[in-house]
Design a protein around this motif. Structure first.
Motif, short mmCIF file in Angstrom:
data_model
loop_
_atom_site.label_atom_id
_atom_site.label_comp_id
_atom_site.label_asym_id
_atom_site.label_seq_id
_atom_site.Cartn_x
_atom_site.Cartn_y
_atom_site.Cartn_z
N ASP A 79 0.83 -1.21 0.00
CA ASP A 79 0.00 0.00 0.00
C ASP A 79 0.87 1.26 0.00
N PHE A 80 0.96 1.90 -1.17
CA PHE A 80 1.61 3.20 -1.27
C PHE A 80 0.59 4.33 -1.27
N CYS A 81 -0.69 3.97 -1.19
CA CYS A 81 -1.74 4.98 -1.07
C CYS A 81 -1.87 5.42 0.39
N LEU A 82 -1.93 4.43 1.27
CA LEU A 82 -1.98 4.69 2.72
C LEU A 82 -3.08 5.69 3.07
N GLY A 83 -4.28 5.39 2.59
CA GLY A 83 -5.43 6.22 2.92
C GLY A 83 -5.24 7.66 2.46
N ASP A 84 -4.52 7.87 1.36
CA ASP A 84 -4.22 9.22 0.87
C ASP A 84 -3.69 10.08 2.00
N THR A 85 -2.72 9.55 2.72
CA THR A 85 -1.98 10.18 3.82
C THR A 85 -2.57 9.86 5.19
N GLY A 86 -3.85 9.50 5.28
CA GLY A 86 -4.45 9.20 6.57
C GLY A 86 -3.75 8.08 7.30
N ALA A 87 -3.14 7.15 6.55
CA ALA A 87 -2.42 6.03 7.16
C ALA A 87 -0.92 6.12 6.86
N MET A 88 -0.39 7.33 6.77
CA MET A 88 1.04 7.51 6.57
C MET A 88 1.83 6.87 7.72
N THR A 89 1.19 6.68 8.85
CA THR A 89 1.79 5.99 9.99
C THR A 89 1.94 4.49 9.76
N GLY A 90 1.36 3.99 8.66
CA GLY A 90 1.12 2.57 8.51
C GLY A 90 -0.22 2.23 9.12
N LEU A 418 -0.77 -0.64 -4.65
CA LEU A 418 -1.79 0.40 -4.68
C LEU A 418 -1.13 1.77 -4.58
N LEU A 419 -1.40 2.62 -5.59
CA LEU A 419 -0.95 4.01 -5.57
C LEU A 419 -2.06 4.90 -5.07
N THR A 420 -1.70 6.14 -4.71
CA THR A 420 -2.72 7.12 -4.31
C THR A 420 -3.66 7.37 -5.48
N PRO A 421 -4.96 7.41 -5.25
CA PRO A 421 -5.90 7.54 -6.37
C PRO A 421 -5.73 8.85 -7.13
N PHE A 422 -6.06 8.77 -8.41
CA PHE A 422 -6.21 9.92 -9.31
C PHE A 422 -4.89 10.47 -9.84
N HIS A 423 -3.76 10.24 -9.16
CA HIS A 423 -2.47 10.54 -9.76
C HIS A 423 -1.43 9.61 -9.16
N ASN A 424 -0.23 9.61 -9.74
CA ASN A 424 0.71 8.53 -9.49
C ASN A 424 1.62 8.86 -8.31
N MET A 425 1.02 8.88 -7.14
CA MET A 425 1.74 9.28 -5.95
C MET A 425 1.93 8.08 -5.03
N ALA A 426 3.16 7.95 -4.52
CA ALA A 426 3.50 6.86 -3.62
C ALA A 426 3.99 7.45 -2.30
N LEU A 427 3.43 6.95 -1.21
CA LEU A 427 3.74 7.46 0.11
C LEU A 427 4.38 6.34 0.93
N MET A 428 5.40 6.69 1.69
CA MET A 428 6.07 5.72 2.54
C MET A 428 5.50 5.78 3.96
N SER A 429 5.53 4.66 4.66
CA SER A 429 5.17 4.60 6.07
C SER A 429 6.35 4.02 6.84
N PRO A 430 6.32 4.08 8.18
CA PRO A 430 7.40 3.43 8.94
C PRO A 430 7.50 1.93 8.68
#
Length: 459
Positions: A79-90, A418-430
């Motif tokens: 999961d690189f979407c991570l709730g569109d930042t809501g789950a950036m914590t993992g 899974l990428l962030t929806p609507f554009h190609n954004m990947a977010l890292m978590s711990p």
């Protein structure tokens, strides 16, 4: 060497058709639930934007943990979407969950403060440098409350936002440039009033337009992300933030920075990383490990002025606050998240992984001589199907690709990413790992080879 890098649109559309068939084949249970949901959920989803996933119907999630999740068909995903930042914590971070569970047993909401309230405020004060803090349940609410206070304090009616901006569902932020002139954002559903009556809108990075809009002295506040993220990552040009701060001060306008997405830049967001000096700062989404929570902070001077306008008997009916805002559960979750999850060490890990993903994608782009680019804000990475970074919202919107964007999302999803929806954004978590990054680069190159297969033999 590739003789050409022109995309064969017919080939991409054929590939997309094949990927959609593959998606349907491997997700029968999700499709079954989606059909059932048509009878009780509008458009078969609990929030209407969930209809925009590219497979034809959304995945239904069975369980999410750390940097991965599993759908109801048993498929596993990075999961690189991570709730569109809501789950950036993992998802459900182990360091935060015990405190959250403990608070569930001690009471969820009381309309009274707890010790966690000032602990969190002191930590936010330390991270962002702003003296006074208040809490809400979303960054949208934090922005709304901040704009109300800005108008009350300055006695000015207007708000300035940037074309293509994102500030949740704040009405004032639905002013865009339409054919070069301010207007209502396309798709704006049932606006209370024409947003151009409340807002001025200019392009990001355009200092001349910014000063022209501020000069009349009727703008209470500029509301901005430190880096635009909703239309793709649009970085500030060198010196832009310094000039933005100087111009707002020159014309007596407050500066509100929304760090909800740019908290990816570090423990104190982009503000701390780049020594910015907002009058008000808002932040939401990842603050409480996915439990609804947000905060907004003020400078010491502005805090005193804000306190003066929130006085009895109207402190509870003035349009600022909410019954569940600053509830005990949210505050306990914020404390656990700030103390144990979104730490300096975690950010060092996350940003290092983001740099690795950026390098991997850039390596593929260079190897195949593609007219694309990749950009990054801390632990947030995005690749865009255009040769040069956008300077403003208009350029970013014009650079979106209606064929390649959904194709890369679905291609990735069909291979467990899974990428962030609507554009190609990947977010890292711990909880994200080097193996997760390597897998993404591998699948990204696989997608490129599929798109350009008719030319790869020339490489």
């Amino acid at each position: 060497m590739l003789h050409s890098v022109q995309v064969d649109r017919d080939r991409v559309k054929a590939l997309m058709h094949s990927e959609q068939a593959r998606f349907a084949e491997h997700h029968p249970r999700s499709f079954e639930l989606y059909q059932r949901a048509q009878n009780s959920l509008l458009a078969g989803v609990p929030m209407h934007w969930m209809t925009r996933w590219p497979g034809g119907f959304p995945l239904f999630v069975a369980e999410a943990k750390g940097a991965t999740f599993r759908d109801v068909d048993g498929n596993e995903y990075i999961d690189f979407c991570l709730g569109d930042t809501g789950a950036m914590t993992g998802h459900s971070p182990e360091a935060a969950v015990p405190a959250i569970i403990q608070q569930l047993g001690r009471g969820i909401t009381t309309m009274l403060p707890s010790e966690n309230a000032f602990w969190v405020a002191e930590e936010l004060q330390r991270r962002f440098g702003l003296k006074y803090w208040q809490f809400a349940l979303s960054a949208t609410d934090a922005n709304r409350f901040s704009l109300r206070l800005a108008r009350a304090i300055t006695k000015r009616p207007q708000v300035l936002v940037f074309h293509g901006c994102y500030h949740g569902t704040v009405d004032e932020a639905y002013a865009w440039l339409v054919d070069g002139k301010p207007g209502s954002r396309p798709g704006n559903i049932g606006p209370q009033i024409d947003p151009t009556l409340t807002s001025k809108v200019v392009e990001w990075n355009d200092l001349e337009a910014l000063e022209e809009a501020l000069e009349p002295g009727d703008v209470a506040a500029v509301l901005a992300e430190p880096v635009m993220t909703n239309v793709g990552i649009v970085q500030p040009q060198p010196g832009y933030h310094e000039a933005l701060r100087a111009l707002t001060r020159k014309y007596g306008t407050l500066l509100i920075l929304d760090e909800t997405h740019t908290l990816s830049a570090g423990p104190g967001g982009y503000t701390r990383a780049h020594r910015l000096e907002p009058d008000i700062l808002t932040v939401g989404k990842p603050l409480a490990s996915g439990i609804p929570a947000a905060a907004y902070g003020f400078t010491e001077e502005l805090g005193r002025r804000a306190h003066a306008v929130i006085q009895p008997p109207y402190a509870d009916t003035g349009g600022i606050g909410g019954t569940l805002a600053a509830n005990a559960l949210s505050l306990a979750a914020m404390r656990a998240t700030l103390e144990h999850v979104l730490t300096e060490e975690a950010y060092a890990h996350m940003i290092g992984l983001a740099e690795r993903l950026e390098e991997g994608v850039q390596g593929v782009i260079a190897q195949y001589q593609l007219p694309w680019h990749v950009t990054r804000v801390g632990c947030r990475v995005e690749y865009l199907f255009r040769p040069n970074p956008a300077k403003n919202g208009s350029e970013a919107l014009a650079g979106q690709d209606p064929d390649l964007d959904p194709f890369i999302h679905l291609f990735m999803m069909n291979r467990g990413i899974l990428l962030t929806p609507f554009h190609n954004m990947a977010l890292m978590s711990p909880a994200t790992t080097v193996a997760h990054i390597n897998r993404h680069t591998e699948v990204f190159e696989e997608a490129v080879r599929a798109m350009f297969a008719y030319r790869v033999s020339h490489h």
